[in-house]
Design an enzyme around this catalytic site. Structure first.
Site, PDB file in Angstrom:
ATOM      1  CG  ASP A   1      40.695  51.291  40.427  1.00 23.36           C
ATOM      2  OD1 ASP A   1      40.854  50.908  41.598  1.00 23.36           O
ATOM      3  OD2 ASP A   1      40.550  52.486  40.121  1.00 23.36           O
TER       4      ASP A   1
ATOM      5  CB  THR B   1      36.051  52.671  44.244  1.00 24.07           C
ATOM      6  OG1 THR B   1      36.805  51.663  43.549  1.00 24.07           O
ATOM      7  CG2 THR B   1      37.010  53.720  44.758  1.00 24.07           C
ATOM      8  CB  THR B   2      34.196  47.750  43.289  1.00 25.83           C
ATOM      9  OG1 THR B   2      35.129  48.153  42.280  1.00 25.83           O
ATOM     10  CG2 THR B   2      33.173  46.818  42.663  1.00 25.83           C
TER      11      THR B   2
ATOM     12  CG  ASP C   1      43.826  50.440  44.841  1.00 26.97           C
ATOM     13  OD1 ASP C   1      43.699  51.683  44.867  1.00 26.97           O
ATOM     14  OD2 ASP C   1      43.218  49.702  44.044  1.00 26.97           O
TER      15      ASP C   1
END
Length: 552
Positions: A67, A100-101, A393
């Site tokens: 994550d 986010t990545t 998520d």
């Protein structure tokens, strides 16, 4: 080579001794290197075949995750530009719940393409202007590429949940968890179709397997009632929430009581009991039959509560207290003196139940009926933590899709189509801004390229295949790592909320623009020296191999 900002003759003698200053292209290179280093660390975690990171802190605690926001928050990052990249991940997580990545990797690639333009003597201001034009155009194109989704479309919502959990340790039970997520969201969706996923609690328990996950209607608290003599179940519960200890207070200063005779000890103990009877008496007089206490409860007070038939739980977490307060309508009382009986909340039932082999407290039938708990289980703490992140998520992904009512195809499809259309848009703009817009378009291809790399495929062949498909009008074509070909991602069920993509592009562009506009770094004495270019190169290399960033 161009220099941005004032020269040394303009700045001499105005700084405190020991202050370090880096200006012009050196400052830009330093910040760009830091941004790329952060992106390199998380890049290998992107996609269904992404790898995990093992993070070990100073006391030996281990976190294993892929994550993005968790990785960056656990790392001891000091470089100011690198901290801005961490801020991207946090903003993306807060606003969209996932991606986010993607946001960090895209920001790193925007900095990389900007560096190429800087080498061609394109001024940072021109690059920033071009990036902003591309960002604005990308937002409009995303709206065109999106399609509507509503609460009644359970299959699409299940696909969105499954896509959000892909690559996060939930592969073997992804379908089961996705079904539970959509069912949980449907239970808290109101008549107007709004779903506040913050009303869904994720309770993580070690033991069993991921297949043992289940939905509980109500709030599940990982606690037991204080005393076996207390009722195991209370119907039509009047609930009191206390942030005050039901025990004798310790003195703020050191004190010593000298007892010389047995009757003095008896009198002292009797006085303590009297004071505790008074405390419990206030609770009984309020009419409460369930008490959740954030602090301690003495053993004697515990027996008095049990004798009065009151269900009590102590040492509650603040977050649990706030959840119960919202669900039952009970305010949190900070003093026993403030108890009047008018501040009680209501729940249809409060009971101690055995769930998955462990005793827990379940609160159901609340005034706010939109209260659901998803119990997630796993063989080890690391497994259950990662499953918990995957479920969260998935929940936020479904919630974002319902709130906005729009979704897009995943698997790199959106980025490839954006890249194609932005390149065409840049050609019509002309001027030096065209170079920045085309660089922005090129940077978007980092997402499908990274997906291919992490799957062990040839990124050049896969990008060529995707470009061909998009040029032929297949706007939802994305990468399928298993078949190693471009496929229709919408038909394949790889779907993401529109918000995840739009927020990722927006955050990445804004962070890149902010870093590019910095022409001087002034580090005050004691703030620590900036890493050298050699150190930055080492950090990037470590990031590419999946390592950490100990020098930041």
């Amino acid at each position: 080579m161009q220099q941005y900002g004032g020269g040394p003759e303009m700045n001499a003698g105005i700084y405190r001794e020991g202050t370090e200053k880096t200006g012009g292209r050196d400052a830009l290179s330093n910040n760009i290197a830091a941004g790329k280093a952060v992106a390199a660390v998380v890049r290998t975690t992107l996609g269904p075949q992404g790898m995990d990171k093992m993070l070990v802190d100073s006391i030996g605690d281990v976190v294993i995750t892929n994550d993005g926001v968790t990785i960056l928050q656990e790392m001891a990052i000091e470089h100011p530009a690198a901290k801005m990249m961490v801020g991207i991940a946090k903003t993306q997580d807060d606003e969209a719940g996932d991606g986010t990545t993607t946001a960090v990797v895209l920001a790193g690639e925007l900095l990389k393409t900007a560096e190429t333009l800087l080498d061609q003597d394109v001024h940072p201001t021109v690059i920033v202007q071009g990036y902003r034009m591309a960002q604005e155009k990308a937002g409009k194109i995303l709206e065109e590429l999106s399609f509507a989704v509503g609460p009644e479309e359970r299959e699409i919502l299940t696909r969105i949940a499954g896509t959000a959990m892909t690559g996060k340790g939930a592969e073997t039970t992804k379908e089961h968890l996705a079904d539970l997520i959509v069912e949980a969201v449907s239970q808290i969706t109101d008549e107007e179709g709004h779903a506040d996923v913050t009303n869904i609690r994720v309770e993580k328990k070690v033991g069993g397997s991921a297949d043992d996950a289940e939905i509980i209607e109500g709030i599940v608290i990982d606690k037991e009632r204080l005393h076996p003599s207390m009722p195991g179940s209370v119907t039509d519960a009047e609930i009191l929430l206390l942030n005050a200890a039901i025990e004798m207070r310790k003195t703020e200063v050191d004190a010593e009581i000298t007892i010389t005779r047995p009757e003095e000890l008896e009198g002292y103990l009797a006085k303590e009991e009297e004071m505790q009877r008074e405390m419990v008496g206030r609770i009984i007089a309020s009419g409460a039959d369930v008490v959740f206490c954030q602090k301690g409860i003495d053993e004697f007070a515990e027996k008095l509560l049990a004798k009065a038939g009151i269900f009590a739980v102590r040492r509650m977490k603040k977050s649990d207290m706030e959840t119960i307060a919202e669900a039952t309508g009970a305010p949190i009382i900070s003093s026993l003196d403030a108890i009047s009986g008018e501040e009680l909340g209501y729940a249809g039932k409060v009971e101690e139940k055995r769930l998955s082999g462990e005793r827990m407290v379940v609160i159901s039938g609340c005034r706010n009926p939109h209260a659901v708990t998803l119990v997630v289980r796993g063989g080890t703490s690391h497994v259950v933590d990662e499953l918990g992140l995957a479920v969260e998520d998935g929940l936020r992904g479904v919630g974002a899709a319902l709130e906005d009512g729009k979704a897009v195809a995943g698997g790199g499809a959106v980025e490839m189509e954006l890249s194609r259309r932005l390149s065409a848009y840049g050609s019509g703009v002309g001027g030096r801004e065209q170079l920045a817009i085309e660089a922005f378009a090129s940077a978007l291809e980092v997402i499908p390229r990274t997906l291919a790399e992490n799957a062990g495929l040839d990124p050049i062949d896969m990008l060529a295949s995707l470009r061909t498909a998009h040029e032929q009008g297949m706007t939802t074509a994305g990468l399928n790592p298993e078949t190693q070909e471009a496929v229709d991602m919408r038909a394949a069920g790889v779907i993401e909320p529109l918000r995840i993509k739009s927020q990722a592009i927006s955050s990445a562009a804004e962070a890149a623009a902010m870093i590019l506009r910095i022409d001087e770094i002034i580090a005050s004495s004691g703030a620590g020296a900036m890493p050298s270019e050699e150190e930055m190169a080492a950090m990037q290399a470590m990031g590419g191999m999946g390592g950490g960033m100990p020098m930041m």
